[in-house]
Design a protein around this motif. Structure first.
Motif, mmCIF file in Angstrom:
data_model
loop_
_atom_site.group_PDB
_atom_site.id
_atom_site.type_symbol
_atom_site.label_atom_id
_atom_site.label_comp_id
_atom_site.label_asym_id
_atom_site.label_seq_id
_atom_site.Cartn_x
_atom_site.Cartn_y
_atom_site.Cartn_z
ATOM 1 N N LEU A 89 0.876 -1.390 0.011
ATOM 2 C CA LEU A 89 -0.011 0.096 0.024
ATOM 3 C C LEU A 89 0.710 1.248 0.008
ATOM 4 C CD1 LEU A 89 -2.568 1.486 0.445
ATOM 5 C CD2 LEU A 89 -2.489 1.070 2.736
ATOM 6 N N ASN A 90 2.057 1.276 0.888
ATOM 7 C CA ASN A 90 2.919 2.488 0.879
ATOM 8 C C ASN A 90 3.347 2.576 -0.426
ATOM 9 O OD1 ASN A 90 1.773 2.710 3.593
ATOM 10 N ND2 ASN A 90 3.846 2.206 4.355
ATOM 11 N N ALA A 91 3.775 1.679 -1.116
ATOM 12 C CA ALA A 91 4.469 1.906 -2.494
ATOM 13 C C ALA A 91 3.521 2.285 -3.452
ATOM 14 C CB ALA A 91 4.915 0.305 -2.807
ATOM 15 N N SER A 92 2.318 2.440 -3.247
ATOM 16 C CA SER A 92 1.388 3.022 -4.219
ATOM 17 C C SER A 92 1.705 4.252 -4.183
ATOM 18 C CB SER A 92 -0.085 2.638 -3.696
ATOM 19 O OG SER A 92 -0.278 1.323 -3.559
ATOM 20 N N TRP A 93 2.338 5.050 -3.322
ATOM 21 C CA TRP A 93 2.507 6.350 -3.617
ATOM 22 C C TRP A 93 3.699 6.668 -4.700
ATOM 23 C CZ3 TRP A 93 -1.021 9.767 -1.771
ATOM 24 C CH2 TRP A 93 -1.727 9.370 -0.776
ATOM 25 N N ARG A 94 4.468 5.787 -4.907
ATOM 26 C CA ARG A 94 5.672 6.240 -5.652
ATOM 27 C C ARG A 94 5.106 6.737 -7.196
ATOM 28 N NH1 ARG A 94 8.745 0.683 -4.197
ATOM 29 N NH2 ARG A 94 9.217 1.050 -2.072
ATOM 30 N N PRO A 95 4.075 6.111 -7.714
ATOM 31 C CA PRO A 95 3.570 6.629 -9.126
ATOM 32 C C PRO A 95 3.219 8.086 -8.883
ATOM 33 C CG PRO A 95 2.785 4.414 -8.691
ATOM 34 C CD PRO A 95 3.396 4.869 -7.377
ATOM 35 N N LEU A 96 2.790 8.701 -7.805
ATOM 36 C CA LEU A 96 2.168 9.878 -7.408
ATOM 37 C C LEU A 96 3.313 10.871 -6.721
ATOM 38 C CD1 LEU A 96 -1.443 8.902 -6.250
ATOM 39 C CD2 LEU A 96 -0.386 9.556 -8.443
ATOM 40 N N ALA A 97 4.376 10.293 -6.331
ATOM 41 C CA ALA A 97 5.323 10.921 -5.500
ATOM 42 C C ALA A 97 5.991 12.279 -6.226
ATOM 43 C CB ALA A 97 6.516 10.237 -4.897
ATOM 44 N N ASN A 98 6.036 12.265 -7.471
ATOM 45 C CA ASN A 98 7.070 13.328 -8.121
ATOM 46 C C ASN A 98 6.098 14.359 -8.773
ATOM 47 O OD1 ASN A 98 9.412 12.320 -7.121
ATOM 48 N ND2 ASN A 98 9.257 10.767 -8.582
ATOM 49 N N LEU A 99 4.717 14.224 -8.581
ATOM 50 C CA LEU A 99 3.719 15.087 -9.308
ATOM 51 C C LEU A 99 4.270 16.598 -9.021
ATOM 52 C CD1 LEU A 99 0.309 13.509 -8.435
ATOM 53 C CD2 LEU A 99 1.320 14.029 -10.869
ATOM 54 N N THR A 100 4.283 17.286 -10.125
ATOM 55 C CA THR A 100 4.553 18.641 -9.732
ATOM 56 C C THR A 100 3.207 19.534 -9.478
ATOM 57 O OG1 THR A 100 4.361 19.248 -12.348
ATOM 58 C CG2 THR A 100 6.631 18.714 -11.328
ATOM 59 N N PRO A 101 3.190 20.595 -9.060
ATOM 60 C CA PRO A 101 1.950 21.422 -8.922
ATOM 61 C C PRO A 101 1.069 21.373 -10.229
ATOM 62 C CG PRO A 101 3.343 22.434 -7.411
ATOM 63 C CD PRO A 101 4.391 21.324 -8.399
ATOM 64 N N ALA A 102 1.963 21.658 -11.196
ATOM 65 C CA ALA A 102 1.164 21.924 -12.603
ATOM 66 C C ALA A 102 0.513 20.826 -13.288
ATOM 67 C CB ALA A 102 2.242 22.713 -13.545
ATOM 68 N N GLN A 103 1.337 19.706 -12.739
ATOM 69 C CA GLN A 103 0.878 18.341 -13.271
ATOM 70 C C GLN A 103 -0.455 18.051 -12.599
ATOM 71 O OE1 GLN A 103 4.276 16.168 -12.588
ATOM 72 N NE2 GLN A 103 4.874 16.149 -14.836
ATOM 73 N N PHE A 104 -0.505 18.140 -11.260
ATOM 74 C CA PHE A 104 -1.668 17.774 -10.677
ATOM 75 C C PHE A 104 -2.931 18.803 -10.832
ATOM 76 C CE2 PHE A 104 -3.913 17.887 -6.080
ATOM 77 C CZ PHE A 104 -4.564 16.838 -6.337
ATOM 78 N N ASN A 105 -2.363 20.053 -11.085
ATOM 79 C CA ASN A 105 -3.481 21.105 -11.396
ATOM 80 C C ASN A 105 -4.158 20.911 -12.584
ATOM 81 O OD1 ASN A 105 -3.209 22.535 -9.021
ATOM 82 N ND2 ASN A 105 -1.663 23.935 -10.055
ATOM 83 N N SER A 106 -3.530 20.079 -13.508
ATOM 84 C CA SER A 106 -4.300 20.007 -14.875
ATOM 85 C C SER A 106 -5.309 18.870 -14.761
ATOM 86 C CB SER A 106 -3.132 19.198 -15.747
ATOM 87 O OG SER A 106 -2.579 17.902 -15.194
ATOM 88 N N TYR A 107 -5.471 18.281 -13.757
ATOM 89 C CA TYR A 107 -6.609 17.460 -13.627
ATOM 90 C C TYR A 107 -7.373 17.412 -12.271
ATOM 91 C CZ TYR A 107 -3.331 13.896 -11.833
ATOM 92 O OH TYR A 107 -2.231 13.431 -10.968
ATOM 93 N N ARG A 108 -6.748 18.346 -11.349
ATOM 94 C CA ARG A 108 -7.204 18.326 -10.019
ATOM 95 C C ARG A 108 -8.746 18.957 -10.138
ATOM 96 N NH1 ARG A 108 -6.034 22.547 -5.348
ATOM 97 N NH2 ARG A 108 -6.947 21.513 -3.737
ATOM 98 N N SER A 109 -9.155 19.769 -10.882
ATOM 99 C CA SER A 109 -10.471 20.394 -10.997
ATOM 100 C C SER A 109 -11.602 19.111 -11.094
ATOM 101 C CB SER A 109 -10.713 21.479 -12.085
ATOM 102 O OG SER A 109 -10.332 20.966 -13.310
ATOM 103 N N ALA A 110 -11.090 18.045 -11.863
ATOM 104 C CA ALA A 110 -12.026 17.177 -12.201
ATOM 105 C C ALA A 110 -12.328 16.116 -11.023
ATOM 106 C CB ALA A 110 -11.219 15.883 -13.075
ATOM 107 N N LEU A 111 -11.620 16.282 -9.859
ATOM 108 C CA LEU A 111 -11.956 15.559 -8.582
ATOM 109 C C LEU A 111 -13.196 16.407 -7.821
ATOM 110 C CD1 LEU A 111 -8.465 15.560 -6.911
ATOM 111 C CD2 LEU A 111 -9.875 13.776 -8.277
ATOM 112 N N GLY A 112 -13.387 17.568 -8.300
ATOM 113 C CA GLY A 112 -14.684 18.394 -7.804
ATOM 114 C C GLY A 112 -14.389 18.309 -6.222
ATOM 115 N N GLU A 113 -15.656 17.989 -5.557
ATOM 116 C CA GLU A 113 -15.641 17.859 -4.111
ATOM 117 C C GLU A 113 -14.854 16.621 -3.546
ATOM 118 O OE1 GLU A 113 -16.724 20.184 -1.667
ATOM 119 O OE2 GLU A 113 -16.389 21.396 -3.289
ATOM 120 N N GLY A 114 -14.409 15.865 -4.517
ATOM 121 C CA GLY A 114 -13.852 14.575 -4.001
ATOM 122 C C GLY A 114 -12.576 14.689 -3.353
#
Length: 273
Positions: A89-114
């Motif tokens: 489970l903890n290793a599941s963070w690895r694919p997400l660990a190097n997200l830059t703010p710009a990369q996360f922002n590119s789809y963050r709005s899709a989460l809405g209130e999630g």
């Protein structure tokens, strides 16, 4: 029988593998809401985490039930499996660990209130650790089955409750106010419980069965602490100190969680041995 015999490839309908694993269902549960190619990684990783939550909850419920029956070997097997599962489970963070703010922002709005705060299975994990909170049922009022499962878990003994009841049955001085506490409330550390653990760890003739149980719980506690810290670091990298998804407190809340120990007296008792 020939060792190079080819496997049977012709089945009527679906394959036995598909019938058991339901891979076709699993691999068609992904419905990205943005055009960003990185959202697929975020979505699948989150779904994988949910599956690991489900397995860990199963293991801890198995362990809690076994402890209730004084069956420490079955509880130990479940706890040891859960430690390996928590590592995955903890290793599941690895694919997400190097997200830059710009990369996360590119789809963050899709989460809405999630928000991950809304994960019912993660909440069941927390409840099993003694982190009870009736308010955390509120987001699930619109899903009767999920709400009922959480409400049941809220009022059941946590894994740690069952461990302390076992200690009491084995003659350790666990106070009545701990054993008879309101199970729907968050577990609060007890000096008497701390002394009981210190007695167990400091005894000249150690109860090896209880010692192995204590160390298995410590392994679980350490891995949960690492999960919380990895979550904190991944969030810091992806969004800094902005308000979290779904209006959550984001990094400030995660920082507070990361400072807390699971099974607290198991850690503090070590200072008195």
């Amino acid at each position: 029988m020939s060792h190079d015999a080819a496997p049977n490839l012709d089945f009527a309908g679906t394959t036995p593998y598909e019938d058991y694993v339901q891979a076709d269902v699993l691999t068609h549960l992904q419905h990205p809401l943005s055009d960003d190619p990185g959202e697929m990684v975020f979505l699948v990783t989150t779904q994988v985490m949910e599956l690991w939550f489900t397995v860990v909850v199963h293991e801890w419920e198995t362990a809690a039930h076994a402890l209730r029956q004084d069956d420490i070997p079955v509880a130990m097997d479940a706890l040891k499996r859960s430690a390996r599962e928590l590592e995955a489970l903890n290793a599941s963070w690895r694919p997400l660990a190097n997200l830059t703010p710009a990369q996360f922002n590119s789809y963050r709005s899709a989460l809405g209130e999630g928000s991950g705060f809304q994960s019912a299975m993660y909440r069941r994990m927390e409840f099993l650790l003694g982190e009870k909170s009736a308010s955390m049922l509120v987001p699930h009022r619109g899903a009767p089955r999920v709400h009922a499962e959480l409400e049941k878990a809220l009022h059941e003994p946590s894994l740690y409750d069952e461990v302390l009841r076992l200690l009491a049955r084995r003659g350790y001085a666990v106070p009545a106010e701990v054993l008879e506490r309101d199970l729907s409330r968050k577990y609060e550390p007890s000096e008497q419980v701390e002394r009981a653990w210190a007695e167990l760890y400091g005894a000249e003739e150690q109860d090896t069965e209880l010692m192995r149980l204590a160390e298995a719980l410590t392994d679980v506690g350490e891995l949960v602490w690492r999960w919380r810290n990895d979550h904190l670091v991944a969030t810091r990298r992806a969004m800094g100190s902005k308000v979290g998804t779904g209006g959550s407190a984001g990094v400030s809340w995660l920082e507070k969680r990361a400072r807390k120990n699971v099974f607290p007296e198991l850690w503090t008792a070590r200072s008195h041995v």
